[in-house]
Design an enzyme around this catalytic site. Structure first.
Site, short mmCIF file in Angstrom:
data_model
loop_
_atom_site.label_atom_id
_atom_site.label_comp_id
_atom_site.label_asym_id
_atom_site.label_seq_id
_atom_site.Cartn_x
_atom_site.Cartn_y
_atom_site.Cartn_z
N ASP A 152 -0.33 5.12 0.76
CA ASP A 152 -0.65 6.09 1.81
C ASP A 152 -0.58 5.42 3.17
OD1 ASP A 152 -1.32 8.48 0.27
OD2 ASP A 152 -3.04 7.35 -0.46
N ASP B 23 -1.31 -0.65 6.10
CA ASP B 23 -1.54 -0.01 7.41
C ASP B 23 -2.99 -0.05 7.84
OD1 ASP B 23 -2.23 1.93 5.32
OD2 ASP B 23 -2.47 3.36 6.96
N ASP C 280 0.85 -1.17 0.00
CA ASP C 280 0.00 0.00 0.00
C ASP C 280 0.90 1.23 0.00
OD1 ASP C 280 -2.52 1.38 0.20
OD2 ASP C 280 -2.03 1.78 2.29
#
Length: 342
Positions: free
Chosen positions: A28, A225, A26
């Site tokens: 961001d 995250d 990922d």
């Protein structure tokens, strides 16, 4: 691996960058936040790549094109080609193309990433509900997306035009904090029309399929995250995952994770890709990791010992997830987390 009701984080005797052939990262909250590289990301990714691991960047953000994302990563010191970037715009464009004829008009509510992805699939982006679109696609358009774009989507959807969304992340991390994501914008159209979109992005299967088709990964590791997108997407795809604590997920949310949100591994940041992961073992009525032992008491999670904070968190997760089984742990873990500084 075959996913089930995970009751503890896994260990790995090898560095994760050696145990898996491809990292599905990922962006961001993992690689960057607010456009700036997260601490240790650049060096960690360089080391993993030099060791032979393929790095692929998988993002639910449909605003930017793969070329733009690759250019940004390269500027940050992470050499990247457009083919290394997979976006939810690409996943939703494939989903639409499988349901409408080639050359069809599609009303775009979002940014350039969606338009490029649609053209790649032989579809024609249009701007108005009056342009006779056969589908509506909605993706993150950034903070400057005009409010009137939601009205255009609503007009078309209310007429019965099929509605697609790149993703439904309610929030997105930024350099200034947590901001509304595409899911918040999707809610606007849902409220106006009462309709439900077909969704392509993480954690749903179209995004996993797009990623595997484009990367050819055989032993992928999802690195993210967010529990509800990255980790759930790995669960749905039956592949392993590494949660890094550089984005939106904190210790309390991790302890309360239901089975589909429980990562295989947990680490502070992307340096966790370069090391083995410690085993969490049963210890009497509790679980031990490093210098810590954790157990589920009658009303709260109890933690004893000393050492690395992450080892304590891993032990706490094992105690919490075992107590919860297929549900969500409702035991108070505040004091235990406070002791870890998490």
């Amino acid at each position: 691996m075959s996913q089930g009701a995970r009751t503890r984080p896994e260990g790995s005797g090898q560095a994760l960058s050696e145990a898996y052939d491809t990292a599905l990262l990922d962006l961001d909250g993992v690689v960057y936040a607010g456009g700036n590289a997260i601490a240790h990301a650049v060096d960690s990714l360089a080391t993993a790549r030099e060791g032979g691991m393929h790095l692929a960047y998988v993002t639910n953000n449909a605003l930017r094109t793969p070329d733009t994302v690759a250019e940004h990563l390269t500027e940050l010191g992470i050499p990247t080609g457009a083919d290394d970037v997979i976006t939810s715009a690409q996943a939703v464009a494939r989903l639409i193309s499988e349901q409408v004829p080639a050359g069809s008009r599609v009303l775009v509510i979002g940014g350039e990433g969606l338009r490029v992805a649609l053209r790649e699939r032989g579809l024609e982006p249009v701007e108005s509900a009056d342009d006779d679109p056969v589908a509506v696609v909605q993706g993150f358009g950034g903070p400057d997306l005009p409010w009137g774009r939601f009205a255009e989507a609503s007009y078309a959807v209310a007429r019965g035009v099929p509605w697609f969304a790149s993703n439904t992340d309610l929030t997105i991390p930024s350099g200034r904090g947590i901001a509304p994501g595409n899911g918040a914008a999707v809610e606007v159209v849902r409220i106006a029309t009462g309709a439900e979109p077909q969704v392509a992005g993480k954690p749903l299967p179209p995004m996993h399929r797009e990623t595997i088709l484009r990367t050819g990964a055989k032993r992928p590791l999802v690195v993210g995250d967010r529990l509800d997108t990255d980790i759930e997407g790995a669960f749905n795809g039956e592949v392993d995952s590494l949660l890094v604590l550089t984005g939106v997920t904190d210790g309390a949310q991790l302890l309360a994770a239901p089975p589909q949100h429980r990562p295989t591994y947990v680490d502070a940041d992307l340096r966790g890709m370069l090391t083995g992961q410690p085993e969490v073992t049963e210890a009497g009525e509790g679980f031990r990791c490093g210098g810590w032992t954790a157990r589920a008491g009658a009303e709260r999670l109890e933690l004893d010992g000393d050492g690395e904070a992450l080892d304590g968190l891993r032990a706490l997760c094992a105690a919490a997830w075992t107590a919860a089984g297929d549900g969500v742990c409702e035991l108070d873990g505040g004091k235990a987390l406070a002791r870890l500084g998490l």
